[in-house]
Design an enzyme around this catalytic site. Structure first.
Site, short mmCIF file in Angstrom:
data_model
loop_
_atom_site.label_atom_id
_atom_site.label_comp_id
_atom_site.label_asym_id
_atom_site.label_seq_id
_atom_site.Cartn_x
_atom_site.Cartn_y
_atom_site.Cartn_z
CG HIS A 53 19.80 17.70 14.19
ND1 HIS A 53 20.38 18.92 13.91
CD2 HIS A 53 20.70 16.75 13.79
CE1 HIS A 53 21.57 18.73 13.37
NE2 HIS A 53 21.79 17.41 13.29
CG HIS A 148 18.74 22.80 12.28
ND1 HIS A 148 19.47 21.66 12.53
CD2 HIS A 148 18.57 22.84 10.93
CE1 HIS A 148 19.73 21.04 11.39
NE2 HIS A 148 19.19 21.74 10.40
CD GLU A 211 20.93 26.15 14.72
OE1 GLU A 211 20.17 25.70 15.61
OE2 GLU A 211 21.67 25.45 14.02
O1 LIG Z 1 23.18 23.33 19.38
C1 LIG Z 1 23.93 22.57 18.78
O2 LIG Z 1 24.97 22.15 19.30
C2 LIG Z 1 23.61 22.13 17.36
C3 LIG Z 1 22.41 22.78 16.71
C4 LIG Z 1 22.39 22.36 15.24
O3 LIG Z 1 21.88 21.33 14.94
N1 LIG Z 1 23.06 23.16 14.40
C5 LIG Z 1 23.35 22.78 13.05
C6 LIG Z 1 24.13 23.86 12.39
C7 LIG Z 1 24.44 23.53 10.96
C8 LIG Z 1 25.37 24.50 10.29
O4 LIG Z 1 26.54 24.61 10.69
O5 LIG Z 1 24.92 25.12 9.31
C9 LIG Z 1 24.14 21.49 13.09
O6 LIG Z 1 24.97 21.33 14.00
O7 LIG Z 1 23.94 20.66 12.21
ZN LIG Z 2 19.87 20.87 14.36
#
Ligand SMILES: O=C(O)CCC(=O)N[C@@H](CCC(=O)O)C(=O)O
Ligand SMILES: [Zn+2]
Length: 331
Positions: A53, A148, A211
């Site tokens: 992202h 992330h 994260e």
């Molecule tokens: O903060 C948020 O809303 C999204 C943060 C983020 O990009 N998280 C990943 C998590 C991926 C996973 O579920 O393993 C995403 O949403 O892609």
């Molecule tokens: Zn992300």
């Protein structure tokens, strides 16, 4: 090449696409795709990705800092390594994505969206992984860490999201996540289109989405809060001792997913709601037409609430806390 991040952001390949120093051979495969092969044989292969992202910059800065002493030959490399900056075009524009969230497109899901830049990049990244994992077939330990940051603030500032895994998680992997000073681990129970799910499902790699804090522009991140992760990554890359585990991360599993399908979607949480906020049973979380999402268990915690996702995508996860299995996580 001295600076992988600047080289990637420049949009041009380096003058020399490969090189060597006393410890390793590196090769630029494509924009934001770099492999590093140690001179000494290694048991472990590692994919380290960030910038999937484009607005999540802290992990990109961390990854680049760790890479510098490897490329300059100052530090040895202890693992066979593939480094990926996931979405260079989105990194340049400072946006989560250009046209589609790339972290919903892996595992061939890119075929279901029209010809958008993220679909092409997802295919390119899948191929890069395929080549790397094929070459590392014989490596005993295969990990993928995808770095992330969350959009919102969190009760747990550093946490890991584990894809569905049909095998038990390796003890050394869980130990590394604890040594990286993560506050919590979240376990998915269903397949998804994430990068880590792709590595786990198709290449049997132990994988985790890390994260790290909140999304901020380049240069505005306070990397001190991620020193544990940085140290644990340095230990992995340079073959040094892992930091001691001070606290076992809390464990959560996904209990339900909230999905937005249309413009009628209403999320009953404001922008101030932090990740891991707890809600009691019966709370109305979201609604859309006749569909209503309620808290079903005695207490559920919200993760990644986002009413602005594109139709068909996840607008939030609801979690329940679990007791971590003993063994690997013993301090
Ligand atoms: O903060 C948020 O809303 C999204 C943060 C983020 O990009 N998280 C990943 C998590 C991926 C996973 O579920 O393993 C995403 O949403 O892609
Ligand atoms: Zn992300």
């Amino acid at each position: 090449m001295q600076d992988f991040l600047q080289q990637t952001l420049s949009g041009t390949p380096p003058a020399q696409r490969q090189g060597s120093n006393a410890h390793l051979h590196w090769q630029w495969h494509d924009e934001g795709i770099l492999s590093l092969t140690p001179v000494n044989p290694s048991r472990q292969a590692l994919v380290l990705s960030a910038g999937i992202h484009g607005n999540e910059t802290a992990p990109v800065e961390i990854l680049n800092l760790l890479l510098e002493p490897l490329l300059s030959g100052e530090r040895p490399l202890a693992v066979r390594l593939l480094v990926l900056l996931g979405n260079p075009a989105a990194l340049r524009s400072g946006k989560r994505y250009q046209q589609h969230d790339i972290n919903r497109l892996f595992g061939g899901r890119w075929q279901q969206v029209s010809d958008v830049p993220e679909a092409r990049r997802a295919l390119q990244l899948e191929r890069a992984l395929e080549n790397f994992w094929r070459e590392c077939r014989d490596h005993e330990i295969r990990w993928h860490l995808d770095l992330h940051t969350a959009i919102r603030g969190s009760y747990h500032a550093r946490f890991g999201v584990m894809p569905l895994n049909t095998h038990p998680w390796p003890d050394d992997f869980l130990h590394w996540l604890a040594a990286a000073n993560l506050d919590a681990l979240v376990f998915h129970r269903t397949p998804g289109g994430t990068f880590t799910h792709f590595s786990c499902e198709h290449y049997d790699a132990a994988s985790c989405t890390l994260e790290l804090g909140r999304a901020l522009p380049f240069g505005e991140n306070d990397l001190n809060q991620f020193s544990g992760v940085q140290q644990a990554l340095a230990a992995l890359l340079y073959g040094e001792a892992l930091p001691a585990v001070h606290e076992t991360p809390r464990h959560y599993r996904v209990a339900q997913q909230i999905t937005r399908h249309s413009d009628d979607f209403i999320l009953h949480m404001g922008p101030e709601t932090l990740n891991f906020t707890a809600f009691p049973q019966g709370t109305l979380l979201a609604e859309e037409g006749d569909t209503r999402y309620y808290v079903q268990q005695a207490r559920e915690y919200v993760l990644f609430p986002n009413p602005n996702v594109a139709p068909g995508l996840r607008a939030g996860l609801m979690l329940v806390e679990e007791t971590p299995q003993t063994g690997a996580l013993a301090l």
